[in-house]
Design an enzyme around this catalytic site. Structure first.
Site, PDB file in Angstrom:
ATOM      1  N   SER A   6      38.927   9.023  25.304  1.00 34.26           N
ATOM      2  CA  SER A   6      38.769   8.047  24.231  1.00 34.26           C
ATOM      3  C   SER A   6      39.756   8.357  23.107  1.00 34.26           C
ATOM      4  O   SER A   6      39.703   9.434  22.503  1.00 34.26           O
ATOM      5  CB  SER A   6      37.345   8.090  23.671  1.00 34.26           C
ATOM      6  OG  SER A   6      37.312   7.431  22.415  1.00 34.26           O
ATOM      7  N   HIS A  31      40.407   4.887  27.040  1.00 35.48           N
ATOM      8  CA  HIS A  31      39.291   4.155  26.446  1.00 35.48           C
ATOM      9  C   HIS A  31      39.614   3.902  24.972  1.00 35.48           C
ATOM     10  O   HIS A  31      39.934   4.834  24.239  1.00 35.48           O
ATOM     11  CB  HIS A  31      38.013   4.984  26.583  1.00 35.48           C
ATOM     12  CG  HIS A  31      36.772   4.326  26.093  1.00 35.48           C
ATOM     13  ND1 HIS A  31      36.061   3.405  26.846  1.00 35.48           N
ATOM     14  CD2 HIS A  31      36.088   4.467  24.931  1.00 35.48           C
ATOM     15  CE1 HIS A  31      35.000   3.004  26.152  1.00 35.48           C
ATOM     16  NE2 HIS A  31      34.997   3.634  24.994  1.00 35.48           N
ATOM     17  N   ASP A  33      38.258   2.407  21.476  1.00 38.60           N
ATOM     18  CA  ASP A  33      37.063   2.022  20.721  1.00 38.60           C
ATOM     19  C   ASP A  33      37.419   1.141  19.535  1.00 38.60           C
ATOM     20  O   ASP A  33      38.086   1.608  18.606  1.00 38.60           O
ATOM     21  CB  ASP A  33      36.339   3.277  20.217  1.00 38.60           C
ATOM     22  CG  ASP A  33      35.701   4.051  21.356  1.00 38.60           C
ATOM     23  OD1 ASP A  33      36.007   5.250  21.510  1.00 38.60           O
ATOM     24  OD2 ASP A  33      34.916   3.430  22.104  1.00 38.60           O
ATOM     25  N   MET A  35      36.038  -0.798  16.436  1.00 40.28           N
ATOM     26  CA  MET A  35      34.870  -0.853  15.549  1.00 40.28           C
ATOM     27  C   MET A  35      35.203  -1.711  14.325  1.00 40.28           C
ATOM     28  O   MET A  35      36.264  -1.531  13.732  1.00 40.28           O
ATOM     29  CB  MET A  35      34.490   0.560  15.125  1.00 40.28           C
ATOM     30  CG  MET A  35      34.193   1.486  16.294  1.00 40.28           C
ATOM     31  SD  MET A  35      33.913   3.170  15.758  1.00 40.28           S
ATOM     32  CE  MET A  35      33.568   3.969  17.313  1.00 40.28           C
ATOM     33  N   HIS A  65      36.734  -1.178  24.407  1.00 43.44           N
ATOM     34  CA  HIS A  65      35.296  -1.206  24.106  1.00 43.44           C
ATOM     35  C   HIS A  65      35.087  -1.857  22.743  1.00 43.44           C
ATOM     36  O   HIS A  65      35.330  -1.234  21.708  1.00 43.44           O
ATOM     37  CB  HIS A  65      34.773   0.250  24.102  1.00 43.44           C
ATOM     38  CG  HIS A  65      33.335   0.400  23.783  1.00 43.44           C
ATOM     39  ND1 HIS A  65      32.771   1.629  23.495  1.00 43.44           N
ATOM     40  CD2 HIS A  65      32.328  -0.511  23.660  1.00 43.44           C
ATOM     41  CE1 HIS A  65      31.474   1.450  23.227  1.00 43.44           C
ATOM     42  NE2 HIS A  65      31.195   0.175  23.322  1.00 43.44           N
ATOM     43  N   MET A  67      33.049  -2.901  19.818  1.00 45.85           N
ATOM     44  CA  MET A  67      31.806  -2.723  19.041  1.00 45.85           C
ATOM     45  C   MET A  67      31.950  -3.610  17.806  1.00 45.85           C
ATOM     46  O   MET A  67      32.155  -3.122  16.696  1.00 45.85           O
ATOM     47  CB  MET A  67      31.631  -1.248  18.687  1.00 45.85           C
ATOM     48  CG  MET A  67      31.286  -0.395  19.889  1.00 45.85           C
ATOM     49  SD  MET A  67      31.640   1.349  19.628  1.00 45.85           S
ATOM     50  CE  MET A  67      33.368   1.402  20.096  1.00 45.85           C
ATOM     51  N   MET A 136      25.624   3.420  27.022  1.00 50.98           N
ATOM     52  CA  MET A 136      25.973   4.296  25.911  1.00 50.98           C
ATOM     53  C   MET A 136      25.032   5.506  25.910  1.00 50.98           C
ATOM     54  O   MET A 136      23.821   5.357  26.046  1.00 50.98           O
ATOM     55  CB  MET A 136      25.872   3.562  24.571  1.00 50.98           C
ATOM     56  CG  MET A 136      26.921   2.504  24.367  1.00 50.98           C
ATOM     57  SD  MET A 136      28.602   3.180  24.375  1.00 50.98           S
ATOM     58  CE  MET A 136      28.526   4.343  23.011  1.00 50.98           C
ATOM     59  N   ASP A 174      29.330   6.931  28.003  1.00 49.79           N
ATOM     60  CA  ASP A 174      30.203   7.086  26.842  1.00 49.79           C
ATOM     61  C   ASP A 174      29.442   7.699  25.676  1.00 49.79           C
ATOM     62  O   ASP A 174      28.469   7.128  25.203  1.00 49.79           O
ATOM     63  CB  ASP A 174      30.711   5.687  26.456  1.00 49.79           C
ATOM     64  CG  ASP A 174      31.668   5.685  25.284  1.00 49.79           C
ATOM     65  OD1 ASP A 174      31.931   4.581  24.756  1.00 49.79           O
ATOM     66  OD2 ASP A 174      32.153   6.765  24.907  1.00 49.79           O
TER      67      ASP A 174
END
Ligand code: DX5
Ligand code: ZN
Length: 228
Positions: A6, A31, A33, A35, A65, A67, A136, A174
């Protein structure tokens, strides 16, 4: 068994070089992330950063991913930035069917994530439409958190649904993944492992990826059956 470092745990002053390091280390995926400070209490990076990192890791599969509270405005920008797969959260409720359809229509792999407090039954209606289910194992928003062991039965249930219904989605975990928890997750049926701190914090990332892959492989229930 897929190992996906990640980028959230990487050195943010040199993200391109860190992506190159992950590729050289023998990782399978990267990966990413995303946010937005609303769906989770933190802000990470956007499509421009993903597009800037893309040419530095041409061989890596980009696992994005999201979020985010309004992913519908972000699917196309991340698809254009170089995402190979886009994951949205089942907690988005009634938006989910349209989001999964849209990701597919952009020609990308479709992922669905479920948070620790959410019952695994929430993803059941969508299992036939996804390429990956992300269970998760921490509450999303930050790297470096402790693994939540109460999530293991959810992984087992998702693996049982997959084999019971002859489905083929990947089962990703994850959050708090290290050489100990990767073994527990593999035994529960996971086959795709996101790790930030446990990989990017290592000077010899190649050895860390190799060790994590071996721990997953050695605890693969399918192989255990063959040994009997
Ligand atoms: C958390 C993110 C994770 C996180 C993992 O919300 O989705 O991908 O970066 O980091 P570690 O492996 O350090 O828990
Ligand atoms: Zn993540």
């Amino acid at each position: 068994m897929i190992i996906a470092p990640s980028l959230l745990a990487a050195d943010f002053t040199r993200l391109g070089k860190e992506a190159e390091r992950a590729e050289r280390a023998g990782a399978d995926w990267l990966h990413l992330d995303i946010m937005d400070g609303q769906f989770v209490p933190n802000i990470s990076f956007g499509p421009a950063v993903v597009a800037a990192v893309r040419p530095h890791a041409k061989k890596l599969f980009f696992d994005v991913h999201l979020m985010c509270g309004k992913p519908e405005i972000l699917l196309e920008p991340f698809a254009q930035a170089g995402a190979d797969q886009i994951i949205v959260h089942v907690e988005l409720g009634e938006k989910v069917p349209q989001l999964l359809w849209k990701i597919r229509s952009l020609g990308k792999k479709v992922g669905l994530a479920v948070n620790p407090p959410t019952a695994i039954t929430a993803v059941q209606p969508f299992l036939g439409q996804i390429d990956l289910l992300l269970v998760m194992t921490v509450n999303p928003g930050f790297g470096g958190q402790g693994f939540i062991h109460e999530c293991l039965p959810k992984i087992q249930q998702a693996a049982a649904w997959r084999s019971g219904n002859k489905l083929s989605y990947r089962l990703e975990v994850d959050g708090g993944i290290n050489n100990q928890t990767v073994a527990e997750c593999a035994r529960a049926g996971a086959d795709t492992f996101v790790a930030g701190t446990a990989l990017f914090s290592k000077r010899n990332m190649g050895a860390a990826v190799k060790q994590m892959r071996k721990m997953a492989h050695d605890n693969d229930p399918a192989l255990a059956d063959l040994k009997v």
